[in-house]
Design a protein around this motif. Structure first.
Motif, PDB file in Angstrom:
ATOM      1  N   HIS A 161       0.805  -1.216   0.000  1.00 27.49           N
ATOM      2  CA  HIS A 161       0.000   0.000   0.000  1.00 27.49           C
ATOM      3  C   HIS A 161       0.843   1.274   0.000  1.00 27.49           C
ATOM      4  O   HIS A 161       0.338   2.357   0.292  1.00 27.49           O
ATOM      5  N   ILE A 162       2.119   1.127  -0.341  1.00 27.64           N
ATOM      6  CA  ILE A 162       2.951   2.315  -0.466  1.00 27.64           C
ATOM      7  C   ILE A 162       2.487   3.126  -1.673  1.00 27.64           C
ATOM      8  O   ILE A 162       1.822   2.620  -2.576  1.00 27.64           O
ATOM      9  N   THR A 163       2.863   4.386  -1.696  1.00 25.72           N
ATOM     10  CA  THR A 163       2.338   5.317  -2.688  1.00 25.72           C
ATOM     11  C   THR A 163       2.752   4.951  -4.107  1.00 25.72           C
ATOM     12  O   THR A 163       3.922   4.658  -4.375  1.00 25.72           O
ATOM     13  N   LEU A 164       1.801   4.965  -5.002  1.00 23.23           N
ATOM     14  CA  LEU A 164       2.071   4.772  -6.421  1.00 23.23           C
ATOM     15  C   LEU A 164       2.650   6.066  -6.985  1.00 23.23           C
ATOM     16  O   LEU A 164       2.076   7.141  -6.805  1.00 23.23           O
ATOM     17  N   LEU A 174      -1.314   7.503 -16.336  1.00 21.60           N
ATOM     18  CA  LEU A 174      -1.879   6.370 -15.612  1.00 21.60           C
ATOM     19  C   LEU A 174      -2.248   6.767 -14.187  1.00 21.60           C
ATOM     20  O   LEU A 174      -3.348   6.450 -13.696  1.00 21.60           O
ATOM     21  N   LEU A 175      -1.348   7.473 -13.515  1.00 21.12           N
ATOM     22  CA  LEU A 175      -1.595   7.883 -12.138  1.00 21.12           C
ATOM     23  C   LEU A 175      -2.829   8.782 -12.049  1.00 21.12           C
ATOM     24  O   LEU A 175      -3.689   8.603 -11.173  1.00 21.12           O
ATOM     25  N   GLU A 176      -2.948   9.736 -12.964  1.00 19.79           N
ATOM     26  CA  GLU A 176      -4.107  10.630 -12.954  1.00 19.79           C
ATOM     27  C   GLU A 176      -5.392   9.860 -13.255  1.00 19.79           C
ATOM     28  O   GLU A 176      -6.438  10.089 -12.622  1.00 19.79           O
ATOM     29  N   TRP A 177      -5.331   8.926 -14.207  1.00 17.29           N
ATOM     30  CA  TRP A 177      -6.500   8.119 -14.564  1.00 17.29           C
ATOM     31  C   TRP A 177      -6.936   7.265 -13.374  1.00 17.29           C
ATOM     32  O   TRP A 177      -8.125   7.173 -13.053  1.00 17.29           O
ATOM     33  N   LEU A 178      -5.949   6.670 -12.678  1.00 15.95           N
ATOM     34  CA  LEU A 178      -6.270   5.774 -11.573  1.00 15.95           C
ATOM     35  C   LEU A 178      -6.787   6.543 -10.354  1.00 15.95           C
ATOM     36  O   LEU A 178      -7.767   6.133  -9.715  1.00 15.95           O
ATOM     37  N   CYS A 179      -6.141   7.664 -10.056  1.00 16.32           N
ATOM     38  CA  CYS A 179      -6.546   8.438  -8.874  1.00 16.32           C
ATOM     39  C   CYS A 179      -7.917   9.081  -9.049  1.00 16.32           C
ATOM     40  O   CYS A 179      -8.598   9.402  -8.062  1.00 16.32           O
ATOM     41  N   ALA A 180      -8.353   9.273 -10.289  1.00 20.16           N
ATOM     42  CA  ALA A 180      -9.700   9.764 -10.531  1.00 20.16           C
ATOM     43  C   ALA A 180     -10.735   8.713 -10.141  1.00 20.16           C
ATOM     44  O   ALA A 180     -11.900   9.039  -9.871  1.00 20.16           O
ATOM     45  N   ARG A 181     -10.309   7.458 -10.099  1.00 24.64           N
ATOM     46  CA  ARG A 181     -11.210   6.359  -9.765  1.00 24.64           C
ATOM     47  C   ARG A 181     -10.965   5.809  -8.370  1.00 24.64           C
ATOM     48  O   ARG A 181     -11.903   5.342  -7.709  1.00 24.64           O
ATOM     49  N   ILE A 182      -9.708   5.871  -7.909  1.00 24.73           N
ATOM     50  CA  ILE A 182      -9.350   5.344  -6.597  1.00 24.73           C
ATOM     51  C   ILE A 182      -8.456   6.367  -5.901  1.00 24.73           C
ATOM     52  O   ILE A 182      -7.235   6.370  -6.102  1.00 24.73           O
ATOM     53  N   PRO A 183      -9.028   7.271  -5.145  1.00 20.46           N
ATOM     54  CA  PRO A 183      -8.203   8.273  -4.458  1.00 20.46           C
ATOM     55  C   PRO A 183      -7.139   7.599  -3.581  1.00 20.46           C
ATOM     56  O   PRO A 183      -7.365   6.535  -3.007  1.00 20.46           O
ATOM     57  N   SER A 184      -5.970   8.205  -3.503  1.00 22.10           N
ATOM     58  CA  SER A 184      -4.852   7.681  -2.706  1.00 22.10           C
ATOM     59  C   SER A 184      -4.479   6.263  -3.129  1.00 22.10           C
ATOM     60  O   SER A 184      -4.216   5.395  -2.300  1.00 22.10           O
ATOM     61  N   LEU A 187       0.370   1.070  -4.608  1.00 23.59           N
ATOM     62  CA  LEU A 187       0.997   0.266  -5.643  1.00 23.59           C
ATOM     63  C   LEU A 187       0.214  -1.020  -5.920  1.00 23.59           C
ATOM     64  O   LEU A 187       0.263  -1.558  -7.026  1.00 23.59           O
ATOM     65  N   GLU A 188      -0.534  -1.496  -4.931  1.00 23.86           N
ATOM     66  CA  GLU A 188      -1.344  -2.693  -5.127  1.00 23.86           C
ATOM     67  C   GLU A 188      -2.373  -2.508  -6.241  1.00 23.86           C
ATOM     68  O   GLU A 188      -2.832  -3.490  -6.836  1.00 23.86           O
ATOM     69  N   GLU A 189      -2.728  -1.252  -6.553  1.00 23.38           N
ATOM     70  CA  GLU A 189      -3.728  -1.007  -7.589  1.00 23.38           C
ATOM     71  C   GLU A 189      -3.185  -1.217  -8.995  1.00 23.38           C
ATOM     72  O   GLU A 189      -3.939  -1.164  -9.969  1.00 23.38           O
ATOM     73  N   VAL A 190      -1.878  -1.472  -9.115  1.00 25.80           N
ATOM     74  CA  VAL A 190      -1.323  -1.874 -10.417  1.00 25.80           C
ATOM     75  C   VAL A 190      -0.596  -3.213 -10.334  1.00 25.80           C
ATOM     76  O   VAL A 190      -0.333  -3.832 -11.369  1.00 25.80           O
ATOM     77  N   LEU A 191      -0.271  -3.679  -9.134  1.00 29.76           N
ATOM     78  CA  LEU A 191       0.446  -4.945  -8.969  1.00 29.76           C
ATOM     79  C   LEU A 191      -0.392  -5.919  -8.146  1.00 29.76           C
ATOM     80  O   LEU A 191      -0.182  -6.100  -6.940  1.00 29.76           O
ATOM     81  N   SER A 192      -1.361  -6.530  -8.807  1.00 29.47           N
ATOM     82  CA  SER A 192      -2.253  -7.528  -8.210  1.00 29.47           C
ATOM     83  C   SER A 192      -3.153  -8.005  -9.333  1.00 29.47           C
ATOM     84  O   SER A 192      -3.023  -7.541 -10.475  1.00 29.47           O
ATOM     85  N   GLY A 193      -4.073  -8.901  -9.018  1.00 29.62           N
ATOM     86  CA  GLY A 193      -5.014  -9.324 -10.042  1.00 29.62           C
ATOM     87  C   GLY A 193      -5.841  -8.165 -10.559  1.00 29.62           C
ATOM     88  O   GLY A 193      -5.943  -7.944 -11.772  1.00 29.62           O
ATOM     89  N   HIS A 198      -6.745  -3.026 -13.968  1.00 29.73           N
ATOM     90  CA  HIS A 198      -6.662  -1.566 -14.051  1.00 29.73           C
ATOM     91  C   HIS A 198      -5.740  -1.141 -15.188  1.00 29.73           C
ATOM     92  O   HIS A 198      -6.056  -0.201 -15.941  1.00 29.73           O
ATOM     93  N   LEU A 199      -4.603  -1.808 -15.311  1.00 30.08           N
ATOM     94  CA  LEU A 199      -3.652  -1.432 -16.358  1.00 30.08           C
ATOM     95  C   LEU A 199      -4.239  -1.663 -17.747  1.00 30.08           C
ATOM     96  O   LEU A 199      -4.053  -0.835 -18.649  1.00 30.08           O
ATOM     97  N   HIS A 200      -4.947  -2.752 -17.925  1.00 29.81           N
ATOM     98  CA  HIS A 200      -5.550  -3.025 -19.235  1.00 29.81           C
ATOM     99  C   HIS A 200      -6.639  -2.002 -19.540  1.00 29.81           C
ATOM    100  O   HIS A 200      -6.736  -1.503 -20.678  1.00 29.81           O
ATOM    101  N   ALA A 201      -7.444  -1.668 -18.535  1.00 31.56           N
ATOM    102  CA  ALA A 201      -8.492  -0.658 -18.743  1.00 31.56           C
ATOM    103  C   ALA A 201      -7.874   0.691 -19.087  1.00 31.56           C
ATOM    104  O   ALA A 201      -8.390   1.431 -19.946  1.00 31.56           O
ATOM    105  N   PHE A 202      -6.756   1.027 -18.426  1.00 24.22           N
ATOM    106  CA  PHE A 202      -6.068   2.272 -18.745  1.00 24.22           C
ATOM    107  C   PHE A 202      -5.547   2.264 -20.176  1.00 24.22           C
ATOM    108  O   PHE A 202      -5.669   3.268 -20.893  1.00 24.22           O
ATOM    109  N   VAL A 203      -4.957   1.163 -20.612  1.00 24.05           N
ATOM    110  CA  VAL A 203      -4.450   1.072 -21.985  1.00 24.05           C
ATOM    111  C   VAL A 203      -5.581   1.305 -22.977  1.00 24.05           C
ATOM    112  O   VAL A 203      -5.423   2.046 -23.962  1.00 24.05           O
ATOM    113  N   CYS A 204      -6.736   0.701 -22.724  1.00 21.00           N
ATOM    114  CA  CYS A 204      -7.895   0.907 -23.602  1.00 21.00           C
ATOM    115  C   CYS A 204      -8.291   2.373 -23.627  1.00 21.00           C
ATOM    116  O   CYS A 204      -8.556   2.957 -24.699  1.00 21.00           O
ATOM    117  N   ALA A 205      -8.331   3.010 -22.445  1.00 18.82           N
ATOM    118  CA  ALA A 205      -8.711   4.423 -22.367  1.00 18.82           C
ATOM    119  C   ALA A 205      -7.658   5.305 -23.023  1.00 18.82           C
ATOM    120  O   ALA A 205      -7.983   6.276 -23.716  1.00 18.82           O
TER     121      ALA A 205
END
Length: 319
Positions: A161-164, A174-184, A187-193, A198-205
């Protein structure tokens, strides 16, 4: 008269596995698997397994969830594991409760070569050198493994849960796209199932095309050579290599970095082709220093059970 037995218990998200252990080794022929959904708690599982073993000397349990003072609550299951209560239930057996990643940490010094896929060879180091276990699965976490005399020390941690952070324009998007959906976002929000999702959805966007997929769909598309799935996997690998490299500089695991967890196991054979080594060693003037650390993918499905057995053996020798 039957002698008292020792058992290892590995509580996963879907199944619980129980096995006899002896002198730090799991007796694999005794492993039994129980579906968690068919049991209201761990106790009925232990009752069933121990029906033929009336005398219990010791039990070590690993579980996916935080453990404090011998009491743990599973993250994805409404079970509480209480070492004191289980000891009383089993006639005074010694009971140890570990977080699942701690159990993996206790296992790594005891895994055979055929239980590992070596990604980076590193350099030889003394047997007592620090090791590092990195779990990439439903969540993300990492723990150092220390040896002190005859004891293995694996401190609990919540290192997922350290800062991405972002290092270039792509990662900033990517960081701006993710933080718009998951504040704070950590790193688990990109390194987990879900992180891979999330990464694939970002690539599509980011490309303005494509349909976001679940983790299984992404892996299937990756295997088929789909460009967006490959791009998501490369992003994932870049973050994973950097994460392992950062933690290696923090902990100096000359004894090796060990990757565990379902997502690591699925992507593991592809990591080197996706840029893991480059990301791991991308440390400026410390790039050559990074070459000392071996990196292995753990392929042994019984590693957590083996870690419980090894921990029990150490506790019994120290008693």
């Amino acid at each position: 008269m039957q002698k008292p037995v020792s058992i290892s218990v590995d509580i996963g998200g879907t199944n619980t596995r129980v096995a006899l252990c002896e002198d730090g080794e799991v007796l694999t022929e005794t492993i039994q698997r129980y579906r968690n959904a068919e049991h209201p708690a761990l106790e009925p599982i232990l009752d069933a397994y121990l029906a033929n073993y009336p005398m219990v000397a010791a039990i070590c349990i690993d579980m996916a969830g935080p453990v404090k003072d011998g009491v743990g609550t599973l993250t994805n299951l409404d079970w509480t594991i209480d070492a004191g209560a289980l000891s009383a239930r089993t006639g005074g057996a010694r009971v140890a409760v570990l977080n699942d990643l701690q159990a993996q940490g206790h296992s790594v010094a005891h895994l055979s070569a055929d239980s590992l896929l070596t990604l980076l060879p590193g350099q030889p180091a003394p047997e007592a050198s620090v090791r590092l276990v990195v779990n990439v699965g439903t969540g993300l976490n990492a723990v150092p493994v220390h040896t002190s005399g005859a004891l293995t020390l694996v401190p609990a941690a919540e290192a997922g849960h350290i800062t991405l952070q972002a290092r270039d324009a792509l990662e900033l998007r990517l960081l701006e796209w993710l933080c718009a959906r998951i504040p704070s976002a950590g790193l688990e929000e990109v390194l987990s199932g879900r992180g891979l999702e999330h990464l694939h959805a970002f690539v599509c966007a980011d490309e303005g095309a494509g349909t976001p997929l679940d983790a299984a769909g992404i892996m299937a598309a990756f295997t088929a050579g789909d460009a967006q799935a490959v791009r998501a996997a490369r992003l994932f690998t870049s973050y994973l290599g950097r994460y392992c490299g950062d933690l290696s500089l923090t902990n100096l695991p000359f004894g090796g970095v060990y990757l565990v967890g379902g997502v690591a196991k699925h992507l593991g054979p592809h990591l080197m082709n996706l840029g893991f080594a480059e990301a791991f060693r991308d440390k400026g003037r410390f790039a050559q220093f990074m070459e000392q650390f071996p990196v292995h993918l753990v392929t042994d499905d019984y590693a957590a059970l083996r870690g419980c057995a090894a921990h029990l053996a150490e506790l019994q020798r120290a008693a």
